[in-house]
Design a protein around this motif. Sequence first.
Motif, mmCIF file in Angstrom:
data_model
loop_
_atom_site.group_PDB
_atom_site.id
_atom_site.type_symbol
_atom_site.label_atom_id
_atom_site.label_comp_id
_atom_site.label_asym_id
_atom_site.label_seq_id
_atom_site.Cartn_x
_atom_site.Cartn_y
_atom_site.Cartn_z
ATOM 1 N N GLY A 64 0.840 -1.190 0.000
ATOM 2 C CA GLY A 64 0.000 0.000 0.000
ATOM 3 C C GLY A 64 0.875 1.239 0.000
ATOM 4 O O GLY A 64 2.039 1.205 -0.402
ATOM 5 N N ILE A 65 0.329 2.331 0.525
ATOM 6 C CA ILE A 65 1.024 3.613 0.465
ATOM 7 C C ILE A 65 2.166 3.733 1.470
ATOM 8 O O ILE A 65 2.948 4.666 1.396
ATOM 9 C CB ILE A 65 0.043 4.786 0.652
ATOM 10 C CG1 ILE A 65 -0.608 4.742 2.037
ATOM 11 C CG2 ILE A 65 -0.979 4.814 -0.460
ATOM 12 C CD1 ILE A 65 -1.444 5.965 2.380
ATOM 13 N N GLY A 66 2.300 2.805 2.383
ATOM 14 C CA GLY A 66 3.314 2.902 3.433
ATOM 15 C C GLY A 66 4.699 2.411 3.039
ATOM 16 O O GLY A 66 5.582 2.351 3.883
ATOM 17 N N ILE A 67 4.924 2.090 1.795
ATOM 18 C CA ILE A 67 6.225 1.586 1.341
ATOM 19 C C ILE A 67 7.024 2.751 0.765
ATOM 20 O O ILE A 67 6.504 3.597 0.049
ATOM 21 C CB ILE A 67 6.042 0.473 0.277
ATOM 22 C CG1 ILE A 67 5.126 -0.637 0.802
ATOM 23 C CG2 ILE A 67 7.378 -0.066 -0.183
ATOM 24 C CD1 ILE A 67 5.660 -1.416 1.972
ATOM 25 N N SER A 68 8.325 2.770 1.052
ATOM 26 C CA SER A 68 9.173 3.893 0.654
ATOM 27 C C SER A 68 9.439 3.965 -0.848
ATOM 28 O O SER A 68 9.254 2.983 -1.573
ATOM 29 C CB SER A 68 10.520 3.803 1.381
ATOM 30 O OG SER A 68 11.258 2.700 0.881
ATOM 31 N N THR A 69 9.899 5.122 -1.276
ATOM 32 C CA THR A 69 10.332 5.324 -2.660
ATOM 33 C C THR A 69 11.460 4.349 -2.975
ATOM 34 O O THR A 69 12.308 4.084 -2.120
ATOM 35 C CB THR A 69 10.835 6.771 -2.831
ATOM 36 O OG1 THR A 69 9.771 7.656 -2.508
ATOM 37 C CG2 THR A 69 11.317 7.035 -4.244
ATOM 38 N N ASN A 70 11.474 3.823 -4.187
ATOM 39 C CA ASN A 70 12.506 2.876 -4.639
ATOM 40 C C ASN A 70 12.718 1.754 -3.621
ATOM 41 O O ASN A 70 13.797 1.597 -3.056
ATOM 42 C CB ASN A 70 13.819 3.598 -4.931
ATOM 43 C CG ASN A 70 13.655 4.650 -5.985
ATOM 44 O OD1 ASN A 70 12.880 4.498 -6.915
ATOM 45 N ND2 ASN A 70 14.362 5.752 -5.849
ATOM 46 N N PRO A 71 11.688 0.956 -3.374
ATOM 47 C CA PRO A 71 11.763 -0.038 -2.297
ATOM 48 C C PRO A 71 12.788 -1.150 -2.536
ATOM 49 O O PRO A 71 12.979 -1.617 -3.654
ATOM 50 C CB PRO A 71 10.349 -0.617 -2.257
ATOM 51 C CG PRO A 71 9.753 -0.313 -3.573
ATOM 52 C CD PRO A 71 10.406 0.939 -4.062
ATOM 53 N N PHE A 72 13.427 -1.545 -1.438
ATOM 54 C CA PHE A 72 14.316 -2.707 -1.391
ATOM 55 C C PHE A 72 13.516 -3.835 -0.778
ATOM 56 O O PHE A 72 12.861 -3.657 0.243
ATOM 57 C CB PHE A 72 15.550 -2.403 -0.542
ATOM 58 C CG PHE A 72 16.403 -3.609 -0.284
ATOM 59 C CD1 PHE A 72 17.253 -4.089 -1.266
ATOM 60 C CD2 PHE A 72 16.357 -4.271 0.926
ATOM 61 C CE1 PHE A 72 18.044 -5.207 -1.047
ATOM 62 C CE2 PHE A 72 17.144 -5.387 1.166
ATOM 63 C CZ PHE A 72 17.982 -5.849 0.173
ATOM 64 N N LEU A 73 13.567 -5.000 -1.400
ATOM 65 C CA LEU A 73 12.833 -6.159 -0.915
ATOM 66 C C LEU A 73 13.790 -7.337 -0.825
ATOM 67 O O LEU A 73 14.539 -7.610 -1.769
ATOM 68 C CB LEU A 73 11.684 -6.493 -1.867
ATOM 69 C CG LEU A 73 10.887 -7.759 -1.600
ATOM 70 C CD1 LEU A 73 10.137 -7.665 -0.279
ATOM 71 C CD2 LEU A 73 9.913 -8.021 -2.738
ATOM 72 N N SER A 74 13.767 -8.014 0.306
ATOM 73 C CA SER A 74 14.588 -9.200 0.504
ATOM 74 C C SER A 74 13.705 -10.286 1.103
ATOM 75 O O SER A 74 12.949 -10.029 2.043
ATOM 76 C CB SER A 74 15.749 -8.875 1.456
ATOM 77 O OG SER A 74 16.528 -10.015 1.714
ATOM 78 N N PHE A 75 13.785 -11.491 0.551
ATOM 79 C CA PHE A 75 13.021 -12.606 1.100
ATOM 80 C C PHE A 75 13.735 -13.913 0.784
ATOM 81 O O PHE A 75 14.590 -13.982 -0.090
ATOM 82 C CB PHE A 75 11.581 -12.624 0.566
ATOM 83 C CG PHE A 75 11.467 -12.781 -0.923
ATOM 84 C CD1 PHE A 75 11.329 -14.032 -1.509
ATOM 85 C CD2 PHE A 75 11.489 -11.673 -1.749
ATOM 86 C CE1 PHE A 75 11.208 -14.177 -2.881
ATOM 87 C CE2 PHE A 75 11.367 -11.793 -3.125
ATOM 88 C CZ PHE A 75 11.231 -13.051 -3.690
ATOM 89 N N LYS A 76 13.377 -14.951 1.541
ATOM 90 C CA LYS A 76 13.940 -16.283 1.350
ATOM 91 C C LYS A 76 12.795 -17.260 1.138
ATOM 92 O O LYS A 76 11.742 -17.125 1.763
ATOM 93 C CB LYS A 76 14.761 -16.710 2.559
ATOM 94 C CG LYS A 76 15.976 -15.834 2.777
ATOM 95 C CD LYS A 76 16.779 -16.284 3.973
ATOM 96 C CE LYS A 76 17.947 -15.313 4.154
ATOM 97 N NZ LYS A 76 18.977 -15.839 4.992
ATOM 98 N N VAL A 77 13.029 -18.232 0.264
ATOM 99 C CA VAL A 77 12.050 -19.287 0.029
ATOM 100 C C VAL A 77 12.752 -20.627 0.026
ATOM 101 O O VAL A 77 13.909 -20.737 -0.386
ATOM 102 C CB VAL A 77 11.267 -19.090 -1.295
ATOM 103 C CG1 VAL A 77 10.410 -17.854 -1.238
ATOM 104 C CG2 VAL A 77 12.179 -19.051 -2.479
ATOM 105 N N LYS A 78 12.046 -21.654 0.516
ATOM 106 C CA LYS A 78 12.591 -23.007 0.455
ATOM 107 C C LYS A 78 12.566 -23.482 -0.977
ATOM 108 O O LYS A 78 11.601 -23.238 -1.707
ATOM 109 C CB LYS A 78 11.776 -23.965 1.319
ATOM 110 C CG LYS A 78 12.081 -23.899 2.764
ATOM 111 C CD LYS A 78 11.358 -25.019 3.496
ATOM 112 C CE LYS A 78 11.744 -25.023 4.951
ATOM 113 N NZ LYS A 78 11.098 -26.126 5.657
ATOM 114 N N GLY A 79 13.607 -24.158 -1.350
ATOM 115 C CA GLY A 79 13.661 -24.726 -2.691
ATOM 116 C C GLY A 79 14.447 -23.853 -3.644
ATOM 117 O O GLY A 79 15.009 -22.833 -3.276
ATOM 118 N N GLY A 80 14.468 -24.285 -4.863
ATOM 119 C CA GLY A 80 15.239 -23.606 -5.892
ATOM 120 C C GLY A 80 16.587 -24.281 -6.058
ATOM 121 O O GLY A 80 17.179 -24.750 -5.086
#
Length: 105
Positions: A64-80
Amino acid sequence: MPSNTIRIRAKVTGGITDVKTLISHPMTTGLRKNKKTGKKIPAYFIKRVTAEIDGKQVFIADWGIGISTNPFLSFKVKGGKSGQTLKLSWVDNKGKSDSKTTKLS
């Protein structure tokens, strides 16, 4: 569709895929006013980010609107596995979208 808005790295270690991405987007809230005119600057933000590994959806984020300009996103998922394809996509509230594909290392 905008182009080159996504920078992405994806690395597999011990069966866990670590994804780090930077998305170029203004992410305006709709709450600020133009200093000269006094009119509100319309909201313009990313609504949804998704990730797929070899066509299988592994991550969804609704923003929504609460995310900063030019957002950085980091996440981990099992598998791959090294060599598989990761596709990251976003869609904003004005219907614009972008996606980028990279190989897992």
